[in-house]
Design a protein around this motif. Structure first.
Motif, PDB file in Angstrom:
ATOM      1  N   GLU A 145       0.833  -1.213   0.000  1.00 16.30           N
ATOM      2  CA  GLU A 145       0.000   0.000   0.000  1.00 16.30           C
ATOM      3  C   GLU A 145       0.863   1.256   0.000  1.00 16.30           C
ATOM      4  N   GLN A 146       1.961   1.230   0.757  1.00 17.27           N
ATOM      5  CA  GLN A 146       2.865   2.378   0.756  1.00 17.27           C
ATOM      6  C   GLN A 146       3.499   2.576  -0.616  1.00 17.27           C
ATOM      7  N   LEU A 150      -0.095   5.105  -0.588  1.00 18.19           N
ATOM      8  CA  LEU A 150      -1.153   5.128   0.423  1.00 18.19           C
ATOM      9  C   LEU A 150      -0.551   4.854   1.797  1.00 18.19           C
ATOM     10  N   ALA A 151      -1.370   5.049   2.816  1.00 12.49           N
ATOM     11  CA  ALA A 151      -0.956   4.693   4.165  1.00 12.49           C
ATOM     12  C   ALA A 151      -1.182   3.202   4.381  1.00 12.49           C
ATOM     13  N   GLN A 154      -4.743   1.408   4.385  1.00 14.24           N
ATOM     14  CA  GLN A 154      -5.765   2.297   3.808  1.00 14.24           C
ATOM     15  C   GLN A 154      -6.663   1.567   2.817  1.00 14.24           C
ATOM     16  N   ARG A 159      -9.266   3.192   5.639  1.00 15.05           N
ATOM     17  CA  ARG A 159      -8.984   4.292   6.538  1.00 15.05           C
ATOM     18  C   ARG A 159      -9.131   5.614   5.824  1.00 15.05           C
ATOM     19  N   GLY A 163      -3.796   9.521   0.631  1.00 12.29           N
ATOM     20  CA  GLY A 163      -2.638   8.653   0.623  1.00 12.29           C
ATOM     21  C   GLY A 163      -1.371   9.450   0.809  1.00 12.29           C
ATOM     22  N   ARG A 164      -0.245   8.721   0.943  1.00 14.14           N
ATOM     23  CA  ARG A 164       1.018   9.388   1.148  1.00 14.14           C
ATOM     24  C   ARG A 164       1.474  10.075  -0.125  1.00 14.14           C
ATOM     25  N   GLN A 171      -9.413   8.500  -1.890  1.00 18.69           N
ATOM     26  CA  GLN A 171      -9.609   7.063  -1.948  1.00 18.69           C
ATOM     27  C   GLN A 171     -11.019   6.687  -1.556  1.00 18.69           C
ATOM     28  N   GLN A 173     -14.091   4.350   0.104  1.00 18.63           N
ATOM     29  CA  GLN A 173     -14.269   3.686   1.366  1.00 18.63           C
ATOM     30  C   GLN A 173     -14.797   2.284   1.118  1.00 18.63           C
ATOM     31  N   THR A 200      -8.919   1.606  -7.159  1.00 21.80           N
ATOM     32  CA  THR A 200      -8.692   1.334  -5.745  1.00 21.80           C
ATOM     33  C   THR A 200      -9.765   0.436  -5.158  1.00 21.80           C
TER      34      THR A 200
END
Length: 496
Positions: A145-146, A150-151, A154, A159, A163-164, A171, A173, A200
Motif C-alpha cells: 500500500e505504501q 497510500l498509508a 488504507q 482508513r 494517501g502518502r 480514496q 471507502q 482502488t
C-alpha cells in the motif's frame, strides 16, 4: 552520433531484457510455486549486478526483514508504484547515452523491488496458515500500500485520509455489509509499462479476499488468543461465519476478542441498513383528524397557491388571509412481522443480515417483530430480537433443514392474518418440501403476506430449489433474491 545512438539502443535492449527476466520469473512463481531453474539463475544474476540483496527473490522472507537488513531500501519502496513526478524524469545537461543507461538501470532496479512486493502479497500458497504467517502477510500488504502512495491499511481497512503520494486523491471507502473492497475511488496511477492499472475499489476487494482466504486457512483460535493480532483482523462475512461456527470452543481472551469482532461487524452492517430503513413510515394519513397548526406542518406551497388572488400589484405584496397545514396524523394498526431464517451453514449471509434487519424494524413504532431460526429444530429468538449481537451468539450454524419445525412456532403467532407478514429466508432445500410449501401456502390463502426470500446479501444470486421457486411463482409470491434493499422495499410497502 550514430555510434552513441547504437550504444543507447543496445543499453535499452539490455535493460528491457533484464526487466523481462524479473517479470517472467514473477509470473512463473505466481502461477507455480516450484522454481524454474533458468529464470531463477538469471534473476539472481540481475539482482546481484544491481547490488541488491538476494533476499528480494525469496518469497519466504518478509519485506520487513529485508528493510531491517538493508534500511536504505525503505525509501525506495515507498511510493514505488505511484505516478512519477516531473523532476524524476531525466533532463538537464546530462549526456543522452548516460541518461539512457541511468534510466534503464533504474527501471530494472524498480522491477526487482516491485516483483518482491507483488510476489509476497499475491502468492499466498495453499494449506494451513499460522498466526505468524498472517501477521507477515499483513505487514507485506502494508508495504504494498505504501508503494502505491497510500498509508498502510488504507486499502484493506478503508482508513480515511489521503494517501502518502500526491497521485492518489480521494480514496474510496469500503462497501456495505462489512465487506471491504466495495469502494469505488479513482484508479491508482502507475508508470507506463508496468501492466498495473487497477481501481482502488477493485484492488481493495482483491486484498480483502486474500486476507479472508488466509484467515479461513489459519488456526483462528491462535489469532484470537492474541489481542494485538485480533485487533488487526478486518470483520467480514467469512470471518463472522468462522467465529459463529467455533464460538462454543472459545473461552477467555479468545472468546472476548471473537465477540468484539462480531460486535464491530454487526454495528457496521446495522448502520448501513438503518439508513435504508429510516424513511419507512407506518400507517396511512388519517384525513378525519385536523392538522396541527404548528410551523413545522405549514404547507407553504399550498398557502401561496390558495392566496394568489390576494396579490397586490401596487404594493408588490401577497396578502395571506388563510394558512394551510399538512395533515400528519396516521391511522395505525399494529403490524406483526415474523422473520424465519434457515440457519444452515449455506445461509450465514442471510442469517446475519436478516437478524440485524429484524432488530431495526423492531425499533419502529407499531411493529411487532418475531424472529425464528431453524435447522432440524426451531428456536424462538424473539426475546433477543432487539439485539442482533445476542441473537447471533445463540445461533448454531449447520445441520439439516426441516422448515416444518419452524412452522410449528410460526402458526400460533398469526393472530390477525391480514395484518401479518411472514418473511421466510432459505435456499429451500428441505427434508420435507411438500410440508413446508403447504404450510406457507395455507398462511398465504388466509391473508398473511408471505415473502419467500432466497438471498439477502450485498449482491448476487443464491441457489434456490427450483421446485420451490416455480411453486411460489404459481402462488403469486415469487422468491425474492439479490440485494437486501429489495427486502427493505417490500417490508416498507407492507408497513405503509
Amino acid at each position: 552520433m550514430n555510434e552513441r545512438s547504437g550504444q543507447s539502443d543496445e543499453a535499452l535492449r539490455a535493460a528491457e531484457n533484464r526487466r523481462q527476466v524479473l517479470y517472467w520469473r514473477l509470473l512463473a512463481r505466481l502461477f507455480d510455486p516450484d522454481e524454474q531453474p533458468a529464470l531463477e539463475s538469471a534473476s539472481v544474476a540481475v539482482v546481484d549486478d544491481l547490488g541488491l540483496p538476494a533476499a528480494l527473490l525469496d518469497p519466504t522472507v518478509s519485506v520487513d526483514t529485508v528493510v531491517q537488513r538493508f534500511p536504505e531500501l525503505a525509501d525506495e519502496l515507498r511510493d514505488l508504484m505511484a505516478p512519477p513526478s516531473d523532476d524524476a524524469l531525466p533532463g538537464g545537461g546530462e549526456q543522452p547515452g548516460a541518461a539512457v543507461q541511468r534510466v534503464g538501470a533504474a527501471e530494472v532496479r524498480r522491477a526487482a523491488l516491485v516483483s518482491k512486493l507483488l510476489l509476497n502479497v499475491f502468492a499466498t500458497g495453499s494449506g494451513n496458515v499460522t498466526a505468524g504467517q498472517l501477521a507477515r502477510w499483513q505487514s507485506d500488504a502494508g508495504w504494498f500500500e505504501q508503494a502505491l502512495g497510500l498509508a498502510p491499511g488504507q486499502l484493506r481497512h478503508g482508513r480515511a485520509g489521503a494517501g502518502r503520494g500526491s497521485g492518489v486523491p480521494g480514496q474510496g471507502q469500503p462497501g456495505a455489509c462489512g465487506q471491504p473492497g466495495a469502494g469505488g475511488g479513482p484508479g491508482v496511477g502507475t508508470r507506463p509499462g508496468d501492466g498495473f492499472d487497477v481501481g482502488t475499489g477493485e484492488l481493495a476487494g482483491v486484498l480483502a479476499g486474500l486476507e479472508g482466504d488466509l484467515v479461513r486457512r489459519m488456526q483462528l483460535r491462535e489469532v484470537l488468543g492474541n489481542s494485538a493480532l485480533a485487533r488487526q483482523l478486518t470483520p467480514s462475512m467469512s470471518l463472522i461465519e468462522q467465529l459463529l461456527r467455533d464460538k462454543h470452543n472459545l473461552s477467555g481472551v479468545a472468546l472476548a476478542n471473537a465477540k468484539a469482532l462480531i460486535r464491530r461487524f454487526v454495528d457496521e452492517v446495522a448502520e448501513v441498513l438503518r439508513t435504508q430503513v429510516q424513511q419507512a413510515s407506518v400507517g396511512t394519513i388519517d384525513r378525519s383528524v385536523p392538522p396541527k397548526r404548528v410551523f413545522r406542518n405549514l404547507d407553504l406551497e399550498r398557502t401561496i397557491w390558495k392566496n394568489l388572488t390576494n396579490w397586490s400589484p401596487e404594493d408588490q405584496r401577497l396578502y395571506v388571509d388563510r394558512l394551510y397545514y399538512r395533515q400528519t396524523a396516521r391511522r395505525t394498526t399494529p403490524a406483526r412481522l415474523i422473520v424465519v431464517v434457515d440457519q444452515s451453514g449455506s445461509m450465514v449471509d442471510a442469517m446475519v443480515n436478516c437478524t440485524i434487519l429484524a432488530s431495526i424494524f423492531a425499533g419502529l413504532p407499531k411493529v411487532d417483530v418475531h424472529l425464528v431460526a431453524y435447522d432440524t429444530r426451531a428456536l424462538d429468538l424473539t426475546p433477543w430480537v432487539h439485539d442482533p449481537f445476542e441473537v447471533l451468539l445463540r445461533t448454531r450454524l449447520g445441520g439439516g433443514t426441516d422448515g416444518t419445525a419452524a412452522l410449528t412456532l410460526v402458526r400460533p403467532k398469526i393472530a390477525e392474518p391480514r395484518n401479518t407478514v411472514v418473511v421466510w429466508i432459505s435456499d429451500y432445500y428441505e427434508s420435507n418440501p411438500q410440508g413446508v410449501f403447504e404450510g406457507l401456502a395455507t398462511a398465504h390463502r388466509s391473508g398473511v403476506r408471505v415473502i419467500p426470500v432466497g438471498s439477502v446479501g450485498s449482491g448476487g444470486q443464491q441457489s434456490v430449489n427450483p421446485w420451490f421457486r416455480q411453486r411460489f411463482k404459481d402462488l403469486g409470491t415469487p422468491v425474492l433474491s439479490g440485494h437486501i434493499r429489495k427486502l427493505v422495499f417490500e417490508l416498507k410497502n407492507f408497513l405503509s
